[in-house]
Design an enzyme around this catalytic site. Structure first.
Site, mmCIF file in Angstrom:
data_model
loop_
_atom_site.group_PDB
_atom_site.id
_atom_site.type_symbol
_atom_site.label_atom_id
_atom_site.label_comp_id
_atom_site.label_asym_id
_atom_site.label_seq_id
_atom_site.Cartn_x
_atom_site.Cartn_y
_atom_site.Cartn_z
ATOM 1 N N HIS A 45 -109.706 -12.180 -52.708
ATOM 2 C CA HIS A 45 -109.382 -11.269 -51.607
ATOM 3 C C HIS A 45 -110.516 -11.230 -50.586
ATOM 4 O O HIS A 45 -110.271 -11.205 -49.373
ATOM 5 C CB HIS A 45 -109.132 -9.857 -52.145
ATOM 6 C CG HIS A 45 -107.894 -9.744 -52.965
ATOM 7 N ND1 HIS A 45 -107.588 -8.631 -53.725
ATOM 8 C CD2 HIS A 45 -106.861 -10.611 -53.153
ATOM 9 C CE1 HIS A 45 -106.434 -8.814 -54.340
ATOM 10 N NE2 HIS A 45 -105.970 -10.000 -54.008
ATOM 11 N N SER A 66 -101.545 -12.182 -51.867
ATOM 12 C CA SER A 66 -102.394 -11.091 -51.384
ATOM 13 C C SER A 66 -103.572 -11.596 -50.557
ATOM 14 O O SER A 66 -104.091 -10.871 -49.705
ATOM 15 C CB SER A 66 -102.897 -10.246 -52.564
ATOM 16 O OG SER A 66 -103.480 -11.071 -53.558
#
EC number: 3.4.21.105
Length: 271
Positions: free
Chosen positions: A179, A125
């Site tokens: 992230h 991710s």
């Protein structure tokens, strides 16, 4: 926007790295769950940097903790890699993926050693947010806002930031710091792509490597495209991922109706 263009550009085969990586991630997940717990050697720990554990520092994006973790990461990263690979080349994209993993891991370990020393992370991710930031920078130069509804738009450049926090709310177990670092790297890559190119192998080196592995490249099945270094031109201007009449939006309101403009042959990113 034609969503299909994100996955299979019109009239073009699937890109080799995007397909190969998706298959490889799935295979590793099956191996980890059915054969051997390989994730134990891949998950990134905050002390990995200080132990100089290169496997964890560079390979943690390959580790996935559940089927849904794998599924959503494969789906989200696939389209991003397809677009980037087509315009930058397959081998170059592989180099960028590795650099993104390493340069995300370093600050994560530094911060994590102080704030969350026992938290392990894995998954692709971070790559998704890096490419999302990269394309947001490029797209913002063409479209300053994205229409969410018929009456509401959102600044293109900050759309990934909104998605970052939405992801944190919907998936509280995900790594917000990881992230966020990945997204910042993506913004940097979009703003200073020429700087990023300086820390990648020169084009002639990539061409030489592809010459050496040419017999293996030729084994890639029909319908899957390996973008060779000699086939791409990374100096070409970015082309909007939005198609048709939406490809460019005015930056200010005008009271006079716009005259019909010539509708030339559009092209997908990287053509």
């Amino acid at each position: 926007m034609n969503i299909k263009q994100f996955f299979v550009p019109a009239g073009k085969p699937l890109s080799g790295l995007a397909v190969g990586l998706s298959i490889f991630l799935t295979a590793l997940f099956l191996v980890n769950n059915l054969v051997y717990p390989i994730n134990e050697h891949l998950l990134l720990k905050p002390d990995s940097l200080f132990k100089f554990d290169l496997n964890r520092i560079s390979l943690y994006p390959l580790a996935h903790l559940s089927f849904f973790h794998l599924f959503f990461n494969v789906i989200s990263t696939f389209s991003m890699i397809v677009m980037f690979e087509e315009s930058h080349g397959t081998l170059y994209t592989g180099v960028i993926l590795n650099l993104l993993a390493v340069f995300t891991a370093i600050p994560y370990c530094l911060i994590g050693s102080l704030l969350f020393p026992n938290v392990e992370i894995g998954g692709a991710s971070g790559w998704f947010f890096s490419f999302l930031g990269y394309f947001a920078v490029k797209e913002s130069r063409v479209r300053n806002s994205v229409m969410i509804t018929s009456t509401f738009s959102f600044p293109t450049l900050y759309f990934p930031v909104a998605l970052l926090f939405v992801t944190a709310l919907l998936a509280p177990g995900s790594s917000l710091p990881g992230h966020a670092i990945g997204l910042l790297l993506g913004y940097f890559m979009g703003l200073k792509e020429n700087w990023v190119a300086k820390i990648t192998p020169p084009s002639f080196v990539l061409k030489k490597i592809e010459t050496w592995v040419d017999p293996l490249i030729n084994l890639i099945p029909f319908g899957i495209k390996y973008y060779r270094e000699v086939e791409v031109d990374r100096s070409l201007e970015y082309t909007s991922v939005y198609l048709g009449s939406e490809s460019r939006l005015p930056l200010h309101n005008t009271d006079t109706p716009a005259e019909p403009t010539f509708q030339g042959n559009g092209r997908v990113l990287g053509n």
